[in-house]
Write an enzyme that holds these catalytic residues in place. Structure first.
Site, short mmCIF file in Angstrom:
data_model
loop_
_atom_site.label_atom_id
_atom_site.label_comp_id
_atom_site.label_asym_id
_atom_site.label_seq_id
_atom_site.Cartn_x
_atom_site.Cartn_y
_atom_site.Cartn_z
N ASN A 176 0.88 -1.17 0.00
CA ASN A 176 0.00 0.00 0.00
C ASN A 176 0.92 1.22 0.00
O ASN A 176 1.62 1.48 0.98
CB ASN A 176 -0.90 -0.01 1.23
CG ASN A 176 -1.83 1.20 1.31
OD1 ASN A 176 -1.42 2.32 1.02
ND2 ASN A 176 -3.06 0.98 1.73
N GLU A 225 -3.96 1.77 -2.81
CA GLU A 225 -4.11 3.18 -2.43
C GLU A 225 -3.19 4.07 -3.28
O GLU A 225 -2.44 4.89 -2.77
CB GLU A 225 -3.86 3.38 -0.93
CG GLU A 225 -4.59 4.60 -0.39
CD GLU A 225 -4.54 4.74 1.11
OE1 GLU A 225 -5.01 5.77 1.60
OE2 GLU A 225 -4.03 3.83 1.81
N TYR A 258 -7.83 -3.54 -2.46
CA TYR A 258 -7.84 -2.53 -1.40
C TYR A 258 -9.25 -2.53 -0.80
O TYR A 258 -10.15 -1.87 -1.29
CB TYR A 258 -7.47 -1.16 -1.96
CG TYR A 258 -7.45 -0.06 -0.93
CD1 TYR A 258 -6.86 -0.26 0.33
CD2 TYR A 258 -7.99 1.19 -1.19
CE1 TYR A 258 -6.84 0.74 1.28
CE2 TYR A 258 -7.97 2.21 -0.25
CZ TYR A 258 -7.40 1.98 0.98
OH TYR A 258 -7.38 2.98 1.93
N ASP A 306 -4.23 -4.76 0.80
CA ASP A 306 -4.58 -4.23 2.11
C ASP A 306 -6.02 -4.66 2.39
O ASP A 306 -6.97 -4.09 1.88
CB ASP A 306 -4.46 -2.70 2.08
CG ASP A 306 -4.75 -2.07 3.43
OD1 ASP A 306 -5.23 -2.78 4.33
OD2 ASP A 306 -4.53 -0.86 3.57
N ASN A 360 -7.45 -4.63 5.37
CA ASN A 360 -8.03 -3.79 6.43
C ASN A 360 -8.79 -4.60 7.48
O ASN A 360 -9.75 -4.11 8.08
CB ASN A 360 -8.93 -2.70 5.83
CG ASN A 360 -8.15 -1.42 5.55
OD1 ASN A 360 -7.38 -0.96 6.39
ND2 ASN A 360 -8.33 -0.86 4.37
N ASP A 368 3.20 4.50 4.98
CA ASP A 368 2.93 4.02 6.33
C ASP A 368 2.81 2.50 6.34
O ASP A 368 2.70 1.89 7.42
CB ASP A 368 1.68 4.67 6.93
CG ASP A 368 0.45 4.57 6.05
OD1 ASP A 368 0.57 4.17 4.88
OD2 ASP A 368 -0.65 4.91 6.52
N HIS A 369 2.83 1.86 5.17
CA HIS A 369 2.90 0.40 5.04
C HIS A 369 4.30 0.02 4.58
O HIS A 369 5.04 0.86 4.04
CB HIS A 369 1.89 -0.11 4.02
CG HIS A 369 0.46 0.11 4.39
ND1 HIS A 369 -0.39 -0.90 4.77
CD2 HIS A 369 -0.29 1.25 4.42
CE1 HIS A 369 -1.60 -0.42 5.03
NE2 HIS A 369 -1.56 0.90 4.82
#
Length: 268
Positions: free
Chosen positions: A7, A41, A116, A156, A158, A259-260
């Protein structure tokens, strides 16, 4: 065969991040041994993605992308050394096929997909959207798992499947991403006796993580207080070939370009 999922938290930002130190996404692409890199993303139009990744494409990478109909949102893509035999966007959903959340590509007898899944927020329309997506995509996964070919769904998701997948799982039992119904949905499709295997978990059994997402805020990265929601889910034909898995965690907080972190699996 090496496959990576990441991501990028905005492909344009990932390309610019750490560019002065030559440590961003483009230098990473020059160094990786992966044959396929699945992006989530992306948050850019196809034209913007082509521009951001132009140096990599000039060096031989091929790009297939699904942008969102909502500007600046979502977006998934497949970067590959070889041009895919076929590309499909979406999974037959009237609501989600133009949302930039799912893309498939075929390479010989292998189908790879970048997913995603919506993040959700309990008590809001975002969670309702996530629940609708799960219902539709779960039905599609069931048919995907019956294909007589190797299948890999990366991305991702989630959702933290088990207590080993979130550092602070006790503090998240009522939050989107660790709700009982979300975890039960994962168990319907992934695990022993199911159509798909979580290959990273199978290669790292019984241990916390390895996490691949950490909040930008506070000391989450430094304390390894993360989530393992970036998964590579393979059908049985492919899962048995998974030989090693690693999260390419940055050496320090300031060296991150998302951030991933990239999740990389080798299939022998």
């Amino acid at each position: 065969m090496i496959i990576t999922s990441i991501n990028v938290n905005g492909v344009r930002a990932a390309v610019k991040q750490r560019s002065e130190e030559n440590l961003g996404m483009l230098p990473w692409l020059r160094e990786t041994r992966a044959a396929v890199v699945l992006l989530q993303e992306v948050r850019a139009t196809h034209k913007q993605t082509l521009a951001a990744l132009a140096p990599a494409l000039e060096e031989g990478w091929h790009l297939a992308a699904a942008e969102s109909s909502t500007a600046g949102r979502n977006g998934v893509a497949v970067l590959s050394r070889d041009e895919p035999d076929a590309v499909r966007i979406g999974f037959g959903s009237a609501e989600f096929d133009d949302a930039g959340r799912y893309i498939e590509a075929d390479f010989g007898n292998l189908t790879v997909a970048s997913l995603y899944l919506p993040s959700g927020d309990v008590g809001t329309e975002r969670q309702d959207e996530k629940d609708r997506f799960r219902a539709e995509f779960g039905a599609y996964l069931a048919t995907l798992g019956r294909r007589r070919r190797e299948v890999l769904v990366c991305g991702d998701w989630n959702i933290g499947h088990t207590e080993l997948d979130i550092k602070n799982w006790k503090g998240n039992v009522k939050n989107s991403g660790f709700l009982p119904e979300e975890r039960a949905w994962m168990s319907e499709h992934i695990g022993d006796g199911r159509a798909f295997k979580d290959v990273v978990r199978d290669l790292h059994p019984g241990v916390p993580g390895p996490y691949a997402w950490w909040s930008w805020r506070g000391k989450a990265f430094d304390n390894d207080s993360g989530w393992r929601i970036d998964l590579q889910i393979a059908n049985n034909a492919l899962a048995k070939r998974a030989s090693s898995a690693v999260v390419e965690r940055a050496d320090a907080y300031h060296l991150r370009w998302s951030d991933h972190a990239p999740v990389t699996v080798e299939y022998s």
